[in-house]
Design a protein around this motif. Structure first.
Motif, PDB file in Angstrom:
ATOM      1  N   ASP A  79      15.260  17.225  17.983  1.00 38.97           N
ATOM      2  CA  ASP A  79      16.377  18.006  18.539  1.00 38.97           C
ATOM      3  C   ASP A  79      17.723  17.393  18.167  1.00 38.97           C
ATOM      4  N   SER A  80      17.856  17.001  16.904  1.00 38.79           N
ATOM      5  CA  SER A  80      19.101  16.358  16.475  1.00 38.79           C
ATOM      6  C   SER A  80      19.431  16.755  15.043  1.00 38.79           C
ATOM      7  N   PHE A  81      20.641  16.369  14.621  1.00 34.41           N
ATOM      8  CA  PHE A  81      21.132  16.706  13.286  1.00 34.41           C
ATOM      9  C   PHE A  81      21.902  15.509  12.721  1.00 34.41           C
ATOM     10  N   LEU A  82      21.796  15.317  11.425  1.00 37.46           N
ATOM     11  CA  LEU A  82      22.630  14.336  10.743  1.00 37.46           C
ATOM     12  C   LEU A  82      23.878  15.070  10.263  1.00 37.46           C
ATOM     13  N   PRO A  83      25.065  14.637  10.676  1.00 39.78           N
ATOM     14  CA  PRO A  83      26.288  15.360  10.334  1.00 39.78           C
ATOM     15  C   PRO A  83      26.937  14.831   9.063  1.00 39.78           C
ATOM     16  N   TYR A  84      27.446  15.737   8.243  1.00 43.84           N
ATOM     17  CA  TYR A  84      28.121  15.359   6.997  1.00 43.84           C
ATOM     18  C   TYR A  84      29.487  16.043   6.937  1.00 43.84           C
ATOM     19  N   THR A  85      30.501  15.251   6.658  1.00 44.58           N
ATOM     20  CA  THR A  85      31.833  15.820   6.505  1.00 44.58           C
ATOM     21  C   THR A  85      32.114  16.082   5.029  1.00 44.58           C
ATOM     22  N   ILE A  86      32.764  17.176   4.750  1.00 52.80           N
ATOM     23  CA  ILE A  86      33.037  17.615   3.380  1.00 52.80           C
ATOM     24  C   ILE A  86      34.093  16.710   2.750  1.00 52.80           C
ATOM     25  N   ASP A  87      33.779  16.159   1.581  1.00 53.28           N
ATOM     26  CA  ASP A  87      34.746  15.326   0.879  1.00 53.28           C
ATOM     27  C   ASP A  87      34.858  15.790  -0.572  1.00 53.28           C
ATOM     28  N   GLU A  88      35.438  14.944  -1.417  1.00 52.15           N
ATOM     29  CA  GLU A  88      35.687  15.324  -2.810  1.00 52.15           C
ATOM     30  C   GLU A  88      34.527  15.003  -3.736  1.00 52.15           C
ATOM     31  N   SER A  89      33.408  14.555  -3.190  1.00 55.39           N
ATOM     32  CA  SER A  89      32.262  14.219  -4.030  1.00 55.39           C
ATOM     33  C   SER A  89      31.602  15.484  -4.575  1.00 55.39           C
ATOM     34  N   HIS A  92      27.234   9.195   6.480  1.00 54.79           N
ATOM     35  CA  HIS A  92      27.341   8.129   5.494  1.00 54.79           C
ATOM     36  C   HIS A  92      28.012   6.896   6.082  1.00 54.79           C
ATOM     37  N   SER A  93      28.877   7.095   7.060  1.00 53.75           N
ATOM     38  CA  SER A  93      29.605   5.978   7.654  1.00 53.75           C
ATOM     39  C   SER A  93      28.858   5.332   8.808  1.00 53.75           C
ATOM     40  N   THR A  94      28.174   6.146   9.612  1.00 51.16           N
ATOM     41  CA  THR A  94      27.573   5.629  10.845  1.00 51.16           C
ATOM     42  C   THR A  94      26.052   5.585  10.822  1.00 51.16           C
ATOM     43  N   ARG A  95      25.423   6.364   9.924  1.00 48.24           N
ATOM     44  CA  ARG A  95      23.964   6.542   9.885  1.00 48.24           C
ATOM     45  C   ARG A  95      23.449   7.098  11.208  1.00 48.24           C
ATOM     46  N   GLY A  96      24.327   7.781  11.950  1.00 49.06           N
ATOM     47  CA  GLY A  96      23.958   8.301  13.254  1.00 49.06           C
ATOM     48  C   GLY A  96      23.738   9.797  13.241  1.00 49.06           C
ATOM     49  N   SER A  97      23.160  10.304  14.332  1.00 51.25           N
ATOM     50  CA  SER A  97      22.876  11.724  14.477  1.00 51.25           C
ATOM     51  C   SER A  97      23.629  12.283  15.674  1.00 51.25           C
ATOM     52  N   ILE A  98      23.623  13.620  15.805  1.00 53.92           N
ATOM     53  CA  ILE A  98      24.202  14.284  16.962  1.00 53.92           C
ATOM     54  C   ILE A  98      23.141  15.191  17.580  1.00 53.92           C
TER      55      ILE A  98
END
Length: 369
Positions: free
Chosen positions: A233-243, A267-273
């Motif tokens: 019941d969780s998700f790994l979040p990714y923020t949009i960047d220039e890659s 990529h920064s925290t290795r955490g989920s929400i």
């Protein structure tokens, strides 16, 4: 890694003069330094962070780190790499949209398994002509030592690559970042396929012009990019960047729903929400990355239906409006980018016409130009 060294390809290479996928061109191309038999003079290609890499002849067999480079090789008319860090992350289902272009993933070895160590790569380097991967990835993510890299380099098989997929790694901060087409052009130099690259670049430019007529100047869709972990019941979040991982989203003008929230990039925290945190953001669209390529039916059954049946998931605006879509996982080269961008344009903007010519892509890959 130094930016200055020059690597020399080992002396013994298969030099039949006909590289995979270009038999129709062999013996008649001379503008790139080849003779009438298809052989080439030694040449050098520069690639950060490894510096100048010298090739005594065109590589015929190769291994790659990530699937974006594999897709570039396919686009350049090459046989797929013999190995990838994780072969399943080359989502070959996208090739279904391109006639007469296909890749059998079972023919590609997964390198990152229980024995992902320098010894495997020592053997690999003896079997291939180039390692299209960033050695800094191996020291930064796989915790290899610099000595291990040097041992592999001592075989004479060069490393040639840049971790273009993400800008979130600290070990990628001190050398040049490449766009997809900058990296693609460099690989074209390695395989002496500059003409194919030029054809793709022209096609890409025309595609971008078509997108300009599709993407609105304002009120653009706001989306959260997530990797679902349904069982938890969780998700790994990714923020949009220039890659390069987000090129299709930038080209489509997608706004980042997570950018102005308290959610941090995986990529920064290795955490989920969890669902509750996602509900606080409540994005207009949800774009899900998946490990394996899934058909629309499989995607619906494995991800959409469980989210719809979740007490908190069914409250999400994107779920209620049927705005949950599949997106490219992490790795896209020029072919996958075209297909994925077209598909998402249809979903986000209701595009009902083809914005690029799949047959033209096929012709370039197969040398019919």
């Amino acid at each position: 890694m130094s930016d200055e060294p020059t690597w020399t390809r080992r002396n013994v290479l298969r030099t039949s003069g006909t590289i995979a996928g270009v038999s129709a061109l062999a013996g008649c191309i001379s503008g790139d330094g080849s003779d009438d038999e298809g052989d080439v003079d030694p040449y050098t290609v520069s690639m950060p962070p490894v510096g100048d890499v010298e090739f005594e002849s065109v590589p015929e067999t190769w291994a790659a780190g990530t699937a974006d480079w594999a897709d570039m090789g396919v686009a350049l008319g090459q046989e797929p790499p013999v190995g990838l860090y994780i072969a399943g992350r080359l989502h070959t289902g996208y090739y279904d949209d391109i006639p007469d272009v296909s890749v059998d993933p079972d023919d590609i070895e997964t390198l990152w398994d229980d024995e992902f160590g320098p010894e495997k790569f020592m053997d690999l380097a003896e079997d291939v002509d180039a390692l299209v991967m960033d050695p800094n990835f191996l020291t930064g993510r796989a915790d290899w030592s610099g000595d291990a890299i040097e041992r592999i380099e001592s075989t004479g098989t060069p490393f040639f690559g840049n971790s273009i997929t993400s800008r979130g790694y600290s070990w990628h901060e001190d050398y040049d970042y490449l766009t997809m087409y900058e990296a693609f052009e460099k690989l074209a130099e390695v395989f002496q396929e500059q003409e194919r690259y030029d054809e793709f670049e022209t096609l890409h430019d025309e595609f971008q012009s078509e997108l300009e007529n599709v993407v609105p100047s304002s009120d653009r869709p706001e989306a959260a990019v997530l990797y679902p972990q349904i069982a938890d019941d969780s998700f790994l979040p990714y923020t949009i960047d220039e890659s390069t991982s987000y090129k299709h989203l930038r080209d489509l003008g997608v706004e980042d729903a997570l950018a102005n929230s308290d959610v941090q990039n995986f990529h920064s925290t290795r955490g989920s929400i969890d669902y509750e945190t996602l509900l606080e953001v409540d994005p207009e669209y949800i774009l899900l990355r998946t490990e394996q390529y899934l058909s629309e039916e499989e995607f619906q059954q494995n991800y959409i239906e469980p989210i719809q049946s979740h007490d908190a998931g069914q409250k999400l605006t994107a779920v209620q409006n049927d705005n949950v879509y599949k997106t490219v996982p992490f790795y896209q080269g020029p072919i996958i980018n075209l297909v994925a961008t077209q598909r998402l344009a249809e979903q986000l903007y209701g595009v009902d016409e083809q914005l690029y010519d799949p047959q033209e892509v096929s012709d370039i890959v197969n040398g019919d130009f």
